[in-house]
Write a protein that holds these residues in place. Structure first.
Motif, PDB file in Angstrom:
ATOM      1  N   GLY A  17      -2.256   6.483 -14.616  1.00  0.00           N
ATOM      2  CA  GLY A  17      -3.196   5.558 -13.998  1.00  0.00           C
ATOM      3  C   GLY A  17      -2.551   4.213 -13.705  1.00  0.00           C
ATOM      4  N   GLY A  18      -1.786   3.703 -14.650  1.00  0.00           N
ATOM      5  CA  GLY A  18      -1.100   2.430 -14.444  1.00  0.00           C
ATOM      6  C   GLY A  18      -0.081   2.503 -13.324  1.00  0.00           C
ATOM      7  N   ASN A  19       0.666   3.592 -13.278  1.00  0.00           N
ATOM      8  CA  ASN A  19       1.648   3.773 -12.203  1.00  0.00           C
ATOM      9  C   ASN A  19       0.969   3.874 -10.840  1.00  0.00           C
ATOM     10  N   ALA A  20      -0.125   4.597 -10.786  1.00  0.00           N
ATOM     11  CA  ALA A  20      -0.853   4.740  -9.522  1.00  0.00           C
ATOM     12  C   ALA A  20      -1.417   3.398  -9.061  1.00  0.00           C
ATOM     13  N   LYS A  21      -1.984   2.648  -9.987  1.00  0.00           N
ATOM     14  CA  LYS A  21      -2.536   1.343  -9.618  1.00  0.00           C
ATOM     15  C   LYS A  21      -1.427   0.400  -9.166  1.00  0.00           C
ATOM     16  N   GLY A  22      -0.312   0.382  -9.888  1.00  0.00           N
ATOM     17  CA  GLY A  22       0.814  -0.474  -9.510  1.00  0.00           C
ATOM     18  C   GLY A  22       1.349  -0.122  -8.131  1.00  0.00           C
ATOM     19  N   ALA A  26       1.347  -2.413  -4.693  1.00  0.00           N
ATOM     20  CA  ALA A  26       2.562  -2.585  -3.898  1.00  0.00           C
ATOM     21  C   ALA A  26       2.336  -2.152  -2.450  1.00  0.00           C
ATOM     22  N   ALA A  27       1.536  -1.110  -2.241  1.00  0.00           N
ATOM     23  CA  ALA A  27       1.232  -0.654  -0.877  1.00  0.00           C
ATOM     24  C   ALA A  27       0.471  -1.725  -0.107  1.00  0.00           C
ATOM     25  N   ILE A  28      -0.503  -2.330  -0.740  1.00  0.00           N
ATOM     26  CA  ILE A  28      -1.269  -3.391  -0.075  1.00  0.00           C
ATOM     27  C   ILE A  28      -0.356  -4.569   0.259  1.00  0.00           C
ATOM     28  N   GLN A  29       0.482  -4.962  -0.679  1.00  0.00           N
ATOM     29  CA  GLN A  29       1.380  -6.100  -0.460  1.00  0.00           C
ATOM     30  C   GLN A  29       2.366  -5.812   0.668  1.00  0.00           C
ATOM     31  N   ALA A  30       2.879  -4.591   0.725  1.00  0.00           N
ATOM     32  CA  ALA A  30       3.800  -4.219   1.799  1.00  0.00           C
ATOM     33  C   ALA A  30       3.091  -4.229   3.146  1.00  0.00           C
ATOM     34  N   ALA A  31       1.896  -3.684   3.199  1.00  0.00           N
ATOM     35  CA  ALA A  31       1.142  -3.658   4.454  1.00  0.00           C
ATOM     36  C   ALA A  31       0.814  -5.069   4.919  1.00  0.00           C
ATOM     37  N   LYS A  32       0.509  -5.925   3.990  1.00  0.00           N
ATOM     38  CA  LYS A  32       0.199  -7.324   4.321  1.00  0.00           C
ATOM     39  C   LYS A  32       1.385  -7.991   5.016  1.00  0.00           C
ATOM     40  N   LYS A  33       2.612  -7.578   4.633  1.00  0.00           N
ATOM     41  CA  LYS A  33       3.831  -8.116   5.236  1.00  0.00           C
ATOM     42  C   LYS A  33       4.225  -7.364   6.510  1.00  0.00           C
ATOM     43  N   ASP A  35       5.132  -4.150   6.514  1.00  0.00           N
ATOM     44  CA  ASP A  35       6.086  -3.099   6.172  1.00  0.00           C
ATOM     45  C   ASP A  35       5.302  -1.816   5.848  1.00  0.00           C
ATOM     46  N   PHE A  36       4.933  -1.118   6.906  1.00  0.00           N
ATOM     47  CA  PHE A  36       4.062   0.045   6.739  1.00  0.00           C
ATOM     48  C   PHE A  36       4.796   1.266   6.185  1.00  0.00           C
ATOM     49  N   LEU A  37       6.108   1.322   6.388  1.00  0.00           N
ATOM     50  CA  LEU A  37       6.880   2.403   5.785  1.00  0.00           C
ATOM     51  C   LEU A  37       6.842   2.284   4.263  1.00  0.00           C
ATOM     52  N   ALA A  38       7.068   1.075   3.753  1.00  0.00           N
ATOM     53  CA  ALA A  38       6.993   0.844   2.301  1.00  0.00           C
ATOM     54  C   ALA A  38       5.574   1.075   1.791  1.00  0.00           C
ATOM     55  N   ALA A  39       4.595   0.668   2.577  1.00  0.00           N
ATOM     56  CA  ALA A  39       3.198   0.871   2.176  1.00  0.00           C
ATOM     57  C   ALA A  39       2.909   2.360   2.009  1.00  0.00           C
ATOM     58  N   ALA A  93      -6.791   0.886  -1.545  1.00  0.00           N
ATOM     59  CA  ALA A  93      -5.485   0.511  -1.009  1.00  0.00           C
ATOM     60  C   ALA A  93      -5.232   1.215   0.319  1.00  0.00           C
ATOM     61  N   GLN A  94      -5.605   2.488   0.396  1.00  0.00           N
ATOM     62  CA  GLN A  94      -5.444   3.220   1.658  1.00  0.00           C
ATOM     63  C   GLN A  94      -6.246   2.548   2.766  1.00  0.00           C
ATOM     64  N   GLU A  95      -7.442   2.121   2.452  1.00  0.00           N
ATOM     65  CA  GLU A  95      -8.267   1.423   3.442  1.00  0.00           C
ATOM     66  C   GLU A  95      -7.626   0.101   3.872  1.00  0.00           C
ATOM     67  N   PHE A  96      -7.093  -0.657   2.909  1.00  0.00           N
ATOM     68  CA  PHE A  96      -6.421  -1.922   3.240  1.00  0.00           C
ATOM     69  C   PHE A  96      -5.222  -1.672   4.145  1.00  0.00           C
ATOM     70  N   VAL A  97      -4.422  -0.670   3.825  1.00  0.00           N
ATOM     71  CA  VAL A  97      -3.254  -0.360   4.653  1.00  0.00           C
ATOM     72  C   VAL A  97      -3.709  -0.008   6.069  1.00  0.00           C
ATOM     73  N   ASP A  98      -4.750   0.787   6.183  1.00  0.00           N
ATOM     74  CA  ASP A  98      -5.268   1.152   7.506  1.00  0.00           C
ATOM     75  C   ASP A  98      -5.753  -0.075   8.280  1.00  0.00           C
ATOM     76  N   VAL A  99      -6.410  -0.982   7.597  1.00  0.00           N
ATOM     77  CA  VAL A  99      -6.894  -2.207   8.251  1.00  0.00           C
ATOM     78  C   VAL A  99      -5.718  -3.053   8.726  1.00  0.00           C
ATOM     79  N   TYR A 100      -4.716  -3.222   7.860  1.00  0.00           N
ATOM     80  CA  TYR A 100      -3.539  -4.006   8.257  1.00  0.00           C
ATOM     81  C   TYR A 100      -2.816  -3.359   9.439  1.00  0.00           C
TER      82      TYR A 100
END
Length: 107
Positions: A17-22, A26-33, A35-39, A93-100
């Motif tokens: 659970g902790g790994n998945a949340k982390g 990280a996916a949201i932070q990458a998408a915000k920048k 970097d959709f490949l990293a997301a 997080a998936q929704e945030f990445v899609d929005v970004y």
């Protein structure tokens, strides 16, 4: 299942659970920048961690169905709570990445 094995299972659920949340964060932070490949890689990592936890849960459910009762204590409740929070977080997080991505496409 003996106490040591049970604690390994519980800790495994908490770690997954902790790994998945982390990875979801990280996916949201990458998408915000932008970097959709990293997301996407981080979302894949989150899904892999959740799949590991799901396999553990499936094993526990199978044992329960076979008559091997699982004692429910605060450790197991905490592990399940941690895992369910991680699942919800990964979905968001998936929704945030899609929005970004959509924002990026429209600029």
């Amino acid at each position: 299942m003996d106490k040591d094995k049970r604690m390994q299972v519980v800790m495994g659920l908490i770690m997954a659970g902790g790994n998945a949340k982390g990875s979801s964060i990280a996916a949201i932070q990458a998408a915000k920048k932008g970097d959709f490949l990293a997301a996407e890689k981080n979302l894949t990592a989150a899904n892999q961690a959740l799949n590991q936890a799901h396999n553990v849960q499936t094993e526990m459910l199978t044992q329960e169905a076979q008559g091997q009762k699982t004692p429910v204590d605060l450790y197991l409740v905490h592990a399940q709570d941690h895992l369910m929070t991680a699942i919800a977080f990964k979905d968001l997080a998936q929704e945030f990445v899609d929005v970004y991505k959509r924002i990026e496409e429209n600029h």
